[in-house]
Design a protein around this motif. Structure first.
Motif, PDB file in Angstrom:
ATOM      1  N   MET A  63       0.938  -1.192   0.119  1.00 45.60           N
ATOM      2  CA  MET A  63      -0.149   0.143   0.077  1.00 45.60           C
ATOM      3  C   MET A  63       0.849   1.138  -0.091  1.00 45.60           C
ATOM      4  O   MET A  63       2.019   0.968   0.435  1.00 45.60           O
ATOM      5  N   ALA A  64       0.301   2.482  -0.527  1.00 46.47           N
ATOM      6  CA  ALA A  64       0.766   3.647  -0.467  1.00 46.47           C
ATOM      7  C   ALA A  64       0.283   4.300   0.668  1.00 46.47           C
ATOM      8  O   ALA A  64      -1.046   4.123   1.009  1.00 46.47           O
ATOM      9  N   CYS A  65       0.756   5.400   1.296  1.00 43.31           N
ATOM     10  CA  CYS A  65      -0.046   6.231   2.133  1.00 43.31           C
ATOM     11  C   CYS A  65       0.398   7.754   2.222  1.00 43.31           C
ATOM     12  O   CYS A  65       1.524   8.042   1.934  1.00 43.31           O
ATOM     13  N   VAL A  66      -0.696   8.624   2.494  1.00 38.00           N
ATOM     14  CA  VAL A  66      -0.765   9.920   2.670  1.00 38.00           C
ATOM     15  C   VAL A  66      -0.211  10.288   4.185  1.00 38.00           C
ATOM     16  O   VAL A  66      -1.263   9.734   4.990  1.00 38.00           O
ATOM     17  N   VAL A  67       0.767  10.895   4.389  1.00 43.43           N
ATOM     18  CA  VAL A  67       1.227  10.971   5.710  1.00 43.43           C
ATOM     19  C   VAL A  67       1.329  12.661   6.143  1.00 43.43           C
ATOM     20  O   VAL A  67       1.920  13.459   5.166  1.00 43.43           O
ATOM     21  N   PHE A  68       0.824  12.959   7.076  1.00 45.61           N
ATOM     22  CA  PHE A  68       0.847  14.371   7.508  1.00 45.61           C
ATOM     23  C   PHE A  68       0.840  14.583   9.254  1.00 45.61           C
ATOM     24  O   PHE A  68       0.493  13.634   9.798  1.00 45.61           O
ATOM     25  N   THR A  69       0.863  15.872   9.708  1.00 47.83           N
ATOM     26  CA  THR A  69       0.908  15.954  11.085  1.00 47.83           C
ATOM     27  C   THR A  69      -0.113  17.049  11.281  1.00 47.83           C
ATOM     28  O   THR A  69      -0.571  17.526  10.091  1.00 47.83           O
ATOM     29  N   VAL A  70      -0.533  17.421  12.160  1.00 48.47           N
ATOM     30  CA  VAL A  70      -1.505  18.776  12.599  1.00 48.47           C
ATOM     31  C   VAL A  70      -0.531  19.632  13.173  1.00 48.47           C
ATOM     32  O   VAL A  70      -0.068  19.518  14.334  1.00 48.47           O
ATOM     33  N   ASP A  71      -0.628  21.080  12.694  1.00 48.23           N
ATOM     34  CA  ASP A  71       0.050  22.035  13.320  1.00 48.23           C
ATOM     35  C   ASP A  71      -1.103  22.923  14.266  1.00 48.23           C
ATOM     36  O   ASP A  71      -1.850  23.714  13.616  1.00 48.23           O
ATOM     37  N   ALA A  72      -1.108  22.653  15.305  1.00 47.92           N
ATOM     38  CA  ALA A  72      -2.147  23.316  16.216  1.00 47.92           C
ATOM     39  C   ALA A  72      -1.493  24.192  17.472  1.00 47.92           C
ATOM     40  O   ALA A  72      -1.861  24.508  18.368  1.00 47.92           O
ATOM     41  N   GLU A  73      -0.324  24.702  17.342  1.00 46.24           N
ATOM     42  CA  GLU A  73       0.667  25.180  18.180  1.00 46.24           C
ATOM     43  C   GLU A  73      -0.090  26.479  18.866  1.00 46.24           C
ATOM     44  O   GLU A  73      -0.016  26.377  19.922  1.00 46.24           O
ATOM     45  N   SER A  74      -0.749  27.069  17.939  1.00 46.42           N
ATOM     46  CA  SER A  74      -1.306  28.661  18.627  1.00 46.42           C
ATOM     47  C   SER A  74      -2.447  28.218  19.564  1.00 46.42           C
ATOM     48  O   SER A  74      -2.522  28.862  20.552  1.00 46.42           O
ATOM     49  N   ALA A  75      -3.155  27.221  19.349  1.00 39.70           N
ATOM     50  CA  ALA A  75      -4.288  26.665  20.226  1.00 39.70           C
ATOM     51  C   ALA A  75      -3.618  26.054  21.338  1.00 39.70           C
ATOM     52  O   ALA A  75      -4.419  25.953  22.536  1.00 39.70           O
ATOM     53  N   THR A  76      -2.960  24.957  21.212  1.00 41.88           N
ATOM     54  CA  THR A  76      -2.635  24.007  22.186  1.00 41.88           C
ATOM     55  C   THR A  76      -1.214  24.444  22.956  1.00 41.88           C
ATOM     56  O   THR A  76      -1.146  23.805  23.832  1.00 41.88           O
ATOM     57  N   GLY A  77      -0.399  25.118  22.299  1.00 43.64           N
ATOM     58  CA  GLY A  77       1.127  25.397  22.682  1.00 43.64           C
ATOM     59  C   GLY A  77       2.075  24.163  22.357  1.00 43.64           C
ATOM     60  O   GLY A  77       3.125  24.208  22.818  1.00 43.64           O
TER      61      GLY A  77
END
Length: 294
Positions: A63-77
């Motif tokens: 399989m192939a996969c789309v990989v990402f992270t979430v940048d929520a630094e402003s809201a969560t620190g």
């Protein structure tokens, strides 16, 4: 170790929704409280794989996969897993990893510059937004310069929709508010940025009908099926996936929170037409991601 180019024809499936949860330097994309709540919600037995481990995991399954992270630094620190790590992992494992990125809408012009740089220097193909964790409505004009950059780059915007396992069960839901993830907010974005391809991530409980309406009405809006075992899909989602939206519905697992093995086993039990099944598992994603000319 570098791998060869992606052989789309040889792939069993393309998972369009996988998370990089940890940095090679040891940092995590969520606070300990939110991370623990998500693990408990999904009953995840194996979590926090490194990017090379993700590549190996999917390569073993063809399989192939789309990989990402979430940048929520402003809201969560909490700083995100660096997008550059994911992009570099994709360069090292081009046979299995398609790089996406996470951008924080509150970072304004810096986020716009980041979008352009990630596309131009690393070939990043899309950007993930998690309105609940990032604490913003997708149709907030604050985020429009980011969408302009994504549309100009020919990239894809992915929006978490519906309830989230992040913070579920923690006191006050870990401060995460569900109101931000109604797909109707994304309908405004699709209307205002008609050239930008958009993915509504997950069955959008409690707004499943809204998601189906948006995806049916807006030609560049797709739905991924991640985050839920298919045996729990609402009947109308299965019906639309089998008919009106058969070319716009995508396999996604939410790995490592939900394993693709379990998702695929449960998907095999759904009454999906034989001619539609390969579209959902691979063909629609390959076309959306520009991996084939079809």
């Amino acid at each position: 170790m570098s791998a060869g180019p992606m052989d789309v024809d040889a792939l069993v499936a393309i998972d369009v929704h996988t998370h990089a949860e940890v940095s090679e330097k040891g940092g995590a994309s969520l606070s300990a409280e939110l991370d623990a709540a998500a693990g408990a919600y999904f009953k995840a037995e194996h979590r926090h794989p490194t990017l090379p481990e993700i590549a190996t995991y999917y390569r073993e399954r063809q399989m192939a996969c789309v990989v990402f992270t979430v940048d929520a630094e402003s809201a969560t620190g909490t700083p995100p897993v660096p997008n550059e790590e994911i992009a570099e992992a994709a360069l090292q494992h081009p046979d299995v990893i398609v790089p996406f990125a996470g951008v924080d809408p509150y970072k304004g012009k810096a986020a716009v510059r980041q979008i352009r740089r990630l596309v131009d220097e690393y070939g990043v193909r899309g950007f993930k937004f998690h309105p609940n964790v990032q604490a913003f409505h997708p149709n907030d004009r604050m985020a429009y310069p980011l969408y302009e950059a994504i549309e100009d780059a020919g990239a894809i915007a992915v929006f978490h929709t519906g309830q989230t396992g992040i913070g579920a069960g923690a006191p006050g839901g870990g401060g995460i508010r569900l109101k931000y993830s109604n797909p109707m907010d994304v309908d405004d974005v699709a209307a205002d940025f008609p050239g930008m391809k958009i993915v509504l991530a997950h069955p959008s409980f409690p707004w499943q009908d809204e998601a189906l309406a948006v995806a049916t009405h807006k030609p560049e809006v797709y739905i991924d099926l991640s985050g839920w075992s298919p045996k729990y899909f609402p009947p109308q989602l299965v019906r639309y996936a089998n008919s009106l939206l058969q070319d716009k519905v995508l396999f996604g697992s939410d790995f490592p929170l939900l394993a693709p093995d379990r998702w695929l086993a449960d998907f095999a039990e759904l009454p999906i037409k034989d001619e539609v099944r390969p579209k959902i598992l691979k063909e629609n994603a390959a076309r959306l991601l520009g991996l084939t000319g079809n």
